[in-house]
Motif scaffolding. Structure first.
Motif, PDB file in Angstrom:
ATOM      1  N   ARG A 104      -1.806  -4.499  -8.274  1.00  0.00           N
ATOM      2  CA  ARG A 104      -3.222  -4.582  -7.903  1.00  0.00           C
ATOM      3  C   ARG A 104      -3.551  -3.604  -6.780  1.00  0.00           C
ATOM      4  NH1 ARG A 104      -6.365 -10.224  -6.332  1.00  0.00           N
ATOM      5  NH2 ARG A 104      -8.482  -9.434  -6.590  1.00  0.00           N
ATOM      6  N   SER A 105      -2.652  -3.436  -5.828  1.00  0.00           N
ATOM      7  CA  SER A 105      -2.850  -2.435  -4.776  1.00  0.00           C
ATOM      8  C   SER A 105      -2.947  -1.039  -5.370  1.00  0.00           C
ATOM      9  CB  SER A 105      -1.701  -2.486  -3.764  1.00  0.00           C
ATOM     10  OG  SER A 105      -1.699  -3.702  -3.045  1.00  0.00           O
ATOM     11  N   LEU A 106      -2.113  -0.771  -6.372  1.00  0.00           N
ATOM     12  CA  LEU A 106      -2.126   0.541  -7.020  1.00  0.00           C
ATOM     13  C   LEU A 106      -3.461   0.830  -7.695  1.00  0.00           C
ATOM     14  CD1 LEU A 106      -0.854   3.136  -8.229  1.00  0.00           C
ATOM     15  CD2 LEU A 106      -0.010   1.678 -10.099  1.00  0.00           C
ATOM     16  N   GLY A 125      19.913   0.391 -16.194  1.00  0.00           N
ATOM     17  CA  GLY A 125      19.871   1.550 -17.070  1.00  0.00           C
ATOM     18  C   GLY A 125      18.642   1.621 -17.953  1.00  0.00           C
ATOM     19  N   SER A 126      17.901   0.524 -18.034  1.00  0.00           N
ATOM     20  CA  SER A 126      16.690   0.509 -18.868  1.00  0.00           C
ATOM     21  C   SER A 126      15.457   1.004 -18.136  1.00  0.00           C
ATOM     22  CB  SER A 126      16.428  -0.915 -19.380  1.00  0.00           C
ATOM     23  OG  SER A 126      17.485  -1.356 -20.209  1.00  0.00           O
ATOM     24  N   ILE A 127      15.585   1.283 -16.820  1.00  0.00           N
ATOM     25  CA  ILE A 127      14.446   1.794 -16.066  1.00  0.00           C
ATOM     26  C   ILE A 127      14.806   3.158 -15.478  1.00  0.00           C
ATOM     27  CG2 ILE A 127      13.693  -0.535 -15.549  1.00  0.00           C
ATOM     28  CD1 ILE A 127      14.721  -0.207 -12.724  1.00  0.00           C
ATOM     29  N   GLN A 128      13.779   3.910 -15.113  1.00  0.00           N
ATOM     30  CA  GLN A 128      14.014   5.257 -14.594  1.00  0.00           C
ATOM     31  C   GLN A 128      13.711   5.387 -13.102  1.00  0.00           C
ATOM     32  OE1 GLN A 128      12.252   4.853 -17.731  1.00  0.00           O
ATOM     33  NE2 GLN A 128      14.351   5.045 -18.519  1.00  0.00           N
ATOM     34  N   THR A 129      12.688   4.679 -12.632  1.00  0.00           N
ATOM     35  CA  THR A 129      12.208   4.889 -11.265  1.00  0.00           C
ATOM     36  C   THR A 129      12.065   3.558 -10.536  1.00  0.00           C
ATOM     37  OG1 THR A 129      10.950   6.813 -12.047  1.00  0.00           O
ATOM     38  CG2 THR A 129      10.399   5.961  -9.863  1.00  0.00           C
ATOM     39  N   LEU A 130      12.514   3.524  -9.283  1.00  0.00           N
ATOM     40  CA  LEU A 130      12.361   2.363  -8.419  1.00  0.00           C
ATOM     41  C   LEU A 130      11.548   2.789  -7.197  1.00  0.00           C
ATOM     42  CD1 LEU A 130      13.034  -0.562  -7.548  1.00  0.00           C
ATOM     43  CD2 LEU A 130      15.152   0.341  -6.534  1.00  0.00           C
ATOM     44  N   ILE A 131      10.473   2.054  -6.939  1.00  0.00           N
ATOM     45  CA  ILE A 131       9.572   2.412  -5.851  1.00  0.00           C
ATOM     46  C   ILE A 131       9.483   1.239  -4.881  1.00  0.00           C
ATOM     47  CG2 ILE A 131       7.299   3.312  -5.239  1.00  0.00           C
ATOM     48  CD1 ILE A 131       6.976   4.151  -8.176  1.00  0.00           C
ATOM     49  N   THR A 132       9.874   1.476  -3.645  1.00  0.00           N
ATOM     50  CA  THR A 132       9.771   0.485  -2.579  1.00  0.00           C
ATOM     51  C   THR A 132       9.032   1.116  -1.404  1.00  0.00           C
ATOM     52  OG1 THR A 132      11.763   1.036  -1.330  1.00  0.00           O
ATOM     53  CG2 THR A 132      12.045  -0.362  -3.290  1.00  0.00           C
ATOM     54  N   ASP A 189       0.825  -1.205   0.000  1.00  0.00           N
ATOM     55  CA  ASP A 189       0.000   0.000   0.000  1.00  0.00           C
ATOM     56  C   ASP A 189       0.862   1.258   0.000  1.00  0.00           C
ATOM     57  OD1 ASP A 189      -2.314  -1.472  -0.042  1.00  0.00           O
ATOM     58  OD2 ASP A 189      -2.775  -1.208   2.090  1.00  0.00           O
ATOM     59  N   ILE A 190       1.963   1.235   0.747  1.00  0.00           N
ATOM     60  CA  ILE A 190       2.886   2.370   0.740  1.00  0.00           C
ATOM     61  C   ILE A 190       3.459   2.579  -0.656  1.00  0.00           C
ATOM     62  CG2 ILE A 190       5.140   3.192   1.584  1.00  0.00           C
ATOM     63  CD1 ILE A 190       4.466   1.735   4.241  1.00  0.00           C
ATOM     64  N   ILE A 191       3.873   1.484  -1.298  1.00  0.00           N
ATOM     65  CA  ILE A 191       4.414   1.560  -2.656  1.00  0.00           C
ATOM     66  C   ILE A 191       3.369   2.115  -3.616  1.00  0.00           C
ATOM     67  CG2 ILE A 191       5.234   0.160  -4.607  1.00  0.00           C
ATOM     68  CD1 ILE A 191       6.414  -1.772  -2.455  1.00  0.00           C
ATOM     69  N   ALA A 192       2.136   1.634  -3.497  1.00  0.00           N
ATOM     70  CA  ALA A 192       1.054   2.097  -4.374  1.00  0.00           C
ATOM     71  C   ALA A 192       0.806   3.586  -4.184  1.00  0.00           C
ATOM     72  CB  ALA A 192      -0.211   1.295  -4.095  1.00  0.00           C
ATOM     73  N   GLN A 193       0.787   4.025  -2.939  1.00  0.00           N
ATOM     74  CA  GLN A 193       0.546   5.447  -2.665  1.00  0.00           C
ATOM     75  C   GLN A 193       1.645   6.310  -3.272  1.00  0.00           C
ATOM     76  OE1 GLN A 193      -2.360   6.328  -0.810  1.00  0.00           O
ATOM     77  NE2 GLN A 193      -1.876   8.272  -1.781  1.00  0.00           N
ATOM     78  N   LYS A 194       2.891   5.859  -3.166  1.00  0.00           N
ATOM     79  CA  LYS A 194       3.991   6.600  -3.783  1.00  0.00           C
ATOM     80  C   LYS A 194       3.842   6.653  -5.304  1.00  0.00           C
ATOM     81  CE  LYS A 194       7.653   5.562  -0.383  1.00  0.00           C
ATOM     82  NZ  LYS A 194       8.996   4.946  -0.237  1.00  0.00           N
ATOM     83  N   ALA A 242       8.676   2.492 -14.483  1.00  0.00           N
ATOM     84  CA  ALA A 242       8.736   2.483 -13.023  1.00  0.00           C
ATOM     85  C   ALA A 242       8.596   1.050 -12.529  1.00  0.00           C
ATOM     86  CB  ALA A 242       7.634   3.351 -12.431  1.00  0.00           C
ATOM     87  N   ILE A 243       9.498   0.637 -11.663  1.00  0.00           N
ATOM     88  CA  ILE A 243       9.482  -0.708 -11.095  1.00  0.00           C
ATOM     89  C   ILE A 243       9.012  -0.640  -9.651  1.00  0.00           C
ATOM     90  CG2 ILE A 243      10.888  -2.708 -10.450  1.00  0.00           C
ATOM     91  CD1 ILE A 243      10.435  -2.426 -13.454  1.00  0.00           C
ATOM     92  N   LEU A 244       8.026  -1.462  -9.327  1.00  0.00           N
ATOM     93  CA  LEU A 244       7.472  -1.542  -7.979  1.00  0.00           C
ATOM     94  C   LEU A 244       7.920  -2.845  -7.330  1.00  0.00           C
ATOM     95  CD1 LEU A 244       5.708   0.564  -9.440  1.00  0.00           C
ATOM     96  CD2 LEU A 244       3.696  -0.437  -8.341  1.00  0.00           C
ATOM     97  N   THR A 245       8.497  -2.752  -6.127  1.00  0.00           N
ATOM     98  CA  THR A 245       8.923  -3.978  -5.450  1.00  0.00           C
ATOM     99  C   THR A 245       9.031  -3.768  -3.949  1.00  0.00           C
ATOM    100  OG1 THR A 245      10.633  -5.694  -5.323  1.00  0.00           O
ATOM    101  CG2 THR A 245      11.394  -3.467  -5.750  1.00  0.00           C
ATOM    102  N   ILE A 246       8.654  -4.784  -3.195  1.00  0.00           N
ATOM    103  CA  ILE A 246       8.929  -4.761  -1.764  1.00  0.00           C
ATOM    104  C   ILE A 246      10.431  -4.950  -1.565  1.00  0.00           C
ATOM    105  CG2 ILE A 246       6.636  -5.513  -1.049  1.00  0.00           C
ATOM    106  CD1 ILE A 246       7.768  -8.352  -0.727  1.00  0.00           C
TER     107      ILE A 246
END
Length: 255
Positions: free
Chosen positions: A109-111, A228-235, A84-89, A208-212
C-alpha cells in the motif's frame, strides 16, 4: 499468585500480542497460545479485551491489526518510515508500460501511493484495498482479480482467482510475505493465501518480495516457496547489512 502479578502477566501478553500484530498484521489464536504457553481460552479473553479497547480487530481464529483495513490512517500503520524506504526502493524496478501483479498488505500500500502519476502501467491485484488506492491514478489500467474475500485475509482467493491468474502474464510480481528465512524460504500462516500466491508466482517473469527486516529469519506453518523461486528481496536495510548476507548467498538481488 497475587492479583498484581496476574495483571503484570496480562499486560505483558497484551504487549506481545500487539507487537506480533504490528509485524504480521494477522495472528492466530493457536500460534499465540503456543508462543505464550497459555490456553487458547486465555488468548481469546485477551483478544476480546484488546478488541473492546479498540486496539485490534477480532476475527475467527485470531485477530487483525487495525492498520490492515482500508480506512486505516498512516499513524495506525506500524513501521511507516521503514515501509516508505522499501516502497521507494521498489519504484526503481517499475518502468513505463509494464504489466504488474500486486499482492496486499501495508508495505505494498505504501508503494502504490508513491507510483508517479505520469507512468502508464497495467496493474492486476488480488487486494480490494490496493485496487481502491490504484484507481486514484488516471494513468493506471487496474484489474481486480475477484473471488471470495474474508475479513481474515482481505484478499481475493479461491478457484476463480487462481484460474484468472493462469490466464495472464506479467513482467513483475510484487508481494509482501508473512515470514522469510534463508533455510525455510517464504512461509505463510494460511493455506488459501499460499495457494493464491503460488498461482501469482507462476504468472510472473520476475518476483520481488517486500518485507521489513523484523520478519527476516521468521517462519510460519505453511510453506510458500524456497528462496530460489524469487529474484529480488527489498527491505529498509542497506544491501550490505550483515543480516542480509545469507539471502545474497542464495542468489537474491538485494535492494
Amino acid at each position: 499468585m497475587s492479583s498484581l502479578t496476574n495483571a503484570m502477566l496480562k499486560a505483558e501478553r497484551h504487549s506481545f500480542i500487539l507487537h506480533q500484530l504490528n509485524i504480521y498484521n494477522r495472528i492466530l489464536s493457536s500460534d499465540l497460545s503456543q508462543k505464550l504457553n497459555v490456553s487458547e481460552d486465555t488468548i481469546r479473553r485477551d483478544l476480546n479485551e484488546l478488541a473492546d479497547n479498540g486496539q485490534l480487530i477480532k476475527v475467527h481464529g485470531g485477530a487483525l491489526s487495525r492498520s490492515y483495513g482500508h480506512i486505516a490512517t498512516r499513524s495506525e500503520v506500524y513501521a511507516t518510515n521503514q515501509k516508505d524506504i522499501i516502497a521507494q526502493k521498489t519504484l526503481s524496478l517499475i518502468r513505463e508500460g509494464m504489466f504488474l501483479l500486486l499482492g496486499g498488505g501495508t508495505t505494498v500500500r505504501s508503494l502504490v501511493r508513491m507510483i508517479p502519476s505520469h507512468l502508464r502501467l497495467t496493474i492486476f491485484t488480488i487486494s480490494p484495498v490496493i485496487a481502491l488506492e490504484l484507481i486514484e491514478n488516471p494513468n493506471l489500467e487496474v484489474y481486480l482479480l475477484g473471488g471470495r474475500v474474508t475479513a481474515e485475509n482481505q484478499i481475493c482467493s479461491g478457484g476463480e482467482v487462481i484460474h484468472r491468474l493462469s490466464e495472464i502474464r506479467v513482467d513483475l510480481l510484487i508481494l509482501g510475505t508473512t515470514g522469510i528465512d534463508a533455510v525455510q524460504g517464504l512461509t505463510e500462516s494460511d493455506m488459501e493465501v499460499v495457494q493464491v500466491k503460488k498461482a501469482m508466482m507462476k504468472s510472473a517473469d520476475q518476483v520481488a518480495i517486500l518485507t521489513i527486516s523484523e520478519k527476516l529469519g521468521t517462519s510460519h506453518r505453511m510453506k510458500l516457496c524456497d528462496l530460489g523461486s524469487i529474484q529480488t528481496l527489498i527491505t529498509e536495510l542497506e544491501p550490505q547489512d550483515a543480516s542480509l548476507q545469507m539471502y545474497a548467498k542464495a542468489g537474491l538481488t538485494l535492494l
